[in-house]
Motif scaffolding. Structure first.
Motif, PDB file in Angstrom:
ATOM      1  N   UNK A 102       0.768  -1.320  -0.119  1.00 24.21           N
ATOM      2  CA  UNK A 102      -0.010   0.080  -0.171  1.00 24.21           C
ATOM      3  C   UNK A 102       0.838   1.284   0.122  1.00 24.21           C
ATOM      4  N   UNK A 103       1.811   1.246   0.713  1.00 25.56           N
ATOM      5  CA  UNK A 103       2.848   2.408   0.669  1.00 25.56           C
ATOM      6  C   UNK A 103       3.533   2.519  -0.538  1.00 25.56           C
ATOM      7  N   UNK A 104       4.174   1.715  -1.113  1.00 28.99           N
ATOM      8  CA  UNK A 104       4.661   1.615  -2.349  1.00 28.99           C
ATOM      9  C   UNK A 104       3.775   1.914  -3.423  1.00 28.99           C
ATOM     10  N   UNK A 105       2.842   1.619  -3.614  1.00 27.30           N
ATOM     11  CA  UNK A 105       1.807   2.101  -4.487  1.00 27.30           C
ATOM     12  C   UNK A 105       1.739   3.582  -4.939  1.00 27.30           C
ATOM     13  N   UNK A 106       2.045   4.369  -3.661  1.00 27.21           N
ATOM     14  CA  UNK A 106       1.655   5.815  -4.039  1.00 27.21           C
ATOM     15  C   UNK A 106       2.990   6.316  -4.724  1.00 27.21           C
ATOM     16  N   UNK A 107       4.016   5.534  -4.830  1.00 26.87           N
ATOM     17  CA  UNK A 107       5.064   5.819  -5.842  1.00 26.87           C
ATOM     18  C   UNK A 107       5.112   5.034  -6.946  1.00 26.87           C
ATOM     19  N   UNK A 108       3.918   4.145  -7.290  1.00 26.12           N
ATOM     20  CA  UNK A 108       4.031   3.258  -8.398  1.00 26.12           C
ATOM     21  C   UNK A 108       4.779   1.877  -8.478  1.00 26.12           C
ATOM     22  N   UNK A 109       5.066   1.637  -7.110  1.00 25.03           N
ATOM     23  CA  UNK A 109       6.116   0.591  -7.198  1.00 25.03           C
ATOM     24  C   UNK A 109       5.224  -0.680  -6.290  1.00 25.03           C
ATOM     25  N   UNK A 110       4.022  -0.623  -6.015  1.00 25.60           N
ATOM     26  CA  UNK A 110       3.235  -1.797  -5.099  1.00 25.60           C
ATOM     27  C   UNK A 110       3.507  -3.231  -5.600  1.00 25.60           C
ATOM     28  N   UNK A 111       3.607  -3.135  -7.030  1.00 21.99           N
ATOM     29  CA  UNK A 111       3.685  -4.667  -7.754  1.00 21.99           C
ATOM     30  C   UNK A 111       5.072  -5.008  -7.444  1.00 21.99           C
ATOM     31  N   UNK A 112       6.098  -4.481  -7.082  1.00 19.48           N
ATOM     32  CA  UNK A 112       7.365  -4.846  -7.044  1.00 19.48           C
ATOM     33  C   UNK A 112       7.805  -4.819  -5.700  1.00 19.48           C
ATOM     34  N   UNK A 113       6.872  -4.682  -4.737  1.00 22.41           N
ATOM     35  CA  UNK A 113       7.038  -4.969  -3.322  1.00 22.41           C
ATOM     36  C   UNK A 113       8.023  -6.082  -3.006  1.00 22.41           C
ATOM     37  N   UNK A 114       8.997  -6.449  -2.454  1.00 22.66           N
ATOM     38  CA  UNK A 114       9.621  -7.555  -2.187  1.00 22.66           C
ATOM     39  C   UNK A 114       8.797  -8.461  -1.197  1.00 22.66           C
ATOM     40  N   UNK A 115       9.036  -9.707  -0.802  1.00 17.24           N
ATOM     41  CA  UNK A 115       8.470 -10.626  -0.045  1.00 17.24           C
ATOM     42  C   UNK A 115       8.843 -10.477   1.059  1.00 17.24           C
ATOM     43  N   UNK A 116       8.226 -10.830   2.279  1.00 18.21           N
ATOM     44  CA  UNK A 116       8.895 -10.553   3.608  1.00 18.21           C
ATOM     45  C   UNK A 116       9.026 -11.824   4.248  1.00 18.21           C
ATOM     46  N   UNK A 117      10.314 -12.408   4.776  1.00 18.15           N
ATOM     47  CA  UNK A 117      10.312 -13.499   5.632  1.00 18.15           C
ATOM     48  C   UNK A 117       9.676 -13.581   6.691  1.00 18.15           C
ATOM     49  N   UNK A 118       9.304 -14.637   7.331  1.00 19.99           N
ATOM     50  CA  UNK A 118       8.549 -14.889   8.663  1.00 19.99           C
ATOM     51  C   UNK A 118       9.642 -14.976   9.612  1.00 19.99           C
ATOM     52  N   UNK A 119       9.784 -14.112  10.495  1.00 20.49           N
ATOM     53  CA  UNK A 119      10.728 -13.987  11.776  1.00 20.49           C
ATOM     54  C   UNK A 119      11.017 -15.462  12.400  1.00 20.49           C
ATOM     55  N   UNK A 120       9.770 -16.148  12.849  1.00 24.78           N
ATOM     56  CA  UNK A 120      10.107 -17.454  13.595  1.00 24.78           C
ATOM     57  C   UNK A 120      10.576 -18.394  12.494  1.00 24.78           C
ATOM     58  N   UNK A 121      10.263 -18.516  11.225  1.00 25.20           N
ATOM     59  CA  UNK A 121      10.644 -19.488  10.259  1.00 25.20           C
ATOM     60  C   UNK A 121      12.214 -19.194  10.102  1.00 25.20           C
ATOM     61  N   UNK A 122      12.548 -17.974   9.963  1.00 29.40           N
ATOM     62  CA  UNK A 122      14.059 -17.630   9.555  1.00 29.40           C
ATOM     63  C   UNK A 122      14.875 -17.868  10.904  1.00 29.40           C
ATOM     64  N   UNK A 123      14.300 -17.732  12.011  1.00 27.65           N
ATOM     65  CA  UNK A 123      14.933 -18.090  13.185  1.00 27.65           C
ATOM     66  C   UNK A 123      15.355 -19.630  13.116  1.00 27.65           C
ATOM     67  N   UNK A 124      14.310 -20.400  12.874  1.00 35.98           N
ATOM     68  CA  UNK A 124      14.484 -21.788  12.913  1.00 35.98           C
ATOM     69  C   UNK A 124      15.595 -22.338  11.991  1.00 35.98           C
TER      70      UNK A 124
END
Length: 171
Positions: A102-124
């Motif tokens: 939603x934030x990146x959409x205001x500059x036309x980059x919403x579609x290119x937003x990177x994935x976000x890793x889950x803290x618990x899964x990455x910690x594991x």
């Protein structure tokens, strides 16, 4: 750990139409945790009716503070620069990615937003017994993260994740 950027958002509500009001990032650099956060002025395309008093009571950010905050476009450009090629990590990736888009959409980059890793899964993956990074330190990371006193502000909440990972690295 330099390639990970811990991210947290505070938002107008938890509804599907909610919008970001604050973003915080934290990164571990040479054993130090660097934290930055920015309040986000409500963008004209975001529905002001999606402001929920219950959410405001949790994060404690007023609409007056948002009116004086940096414009959403400016914060979006700052965040894109700050993210660079980092891997994003969150303890609530589904919500945080929605607000990132939603934030990146205001500059036309919403579609290119990177994935976000889950803290618990990455910690594991990084701290379990089978890890090559810091095997057997998962309990240290999770204990540190669970013992935090969340203030429901984006900067400190992002920092909590970074501090937990740093604790897992040991000395």
């Amino acid at each position: 750990m330099r390639g990970y950027l811990f991210v947290d958002f505070e938002a107008s509500s938890l509804s599907s139409e909610s919008w970001p009001i604050e973003v915080g990032v934290a990164q571990i650099v040479e054993r130090r945790v660097l934290v930055e956060s920015r309040l986000i002025r409500t963008h004209e395309t975001w529905d002001p009716e999606d402001w929920h008093p219950e959410s405001a009571a949790v994060h404690g950010i007023s609409r007056a503070e948002l009116a004086a905050a940096d414009p959403a476009e400016e914060v979006a450009r700052w965040l894109v620069r700050r993210m660079g090629s980092s891997v994003l990590v969150s303890d609530a990736p589904e919500y945080d990615r929605r607000w990132l888009i939603r934030l990146l959409e205001v500059i036309g980059q919403g579609a290119s937003a990177p994935e976000i890793l889950d803290f618990d899964q990455l910690a594991w993956a990084l701290f379990s017994h089978s890890s090559d990074v810091a095997p057997g330190r998962l309990h240290v990371v999770m204990k540190r993260f669970a013992s935090r006193r969340s203030v429901h502000r984006a900067g400190p909440d992002a920092a909590d994740m970074a501090y937990a990972f740093r604790k897992g690295l040991g000395r």
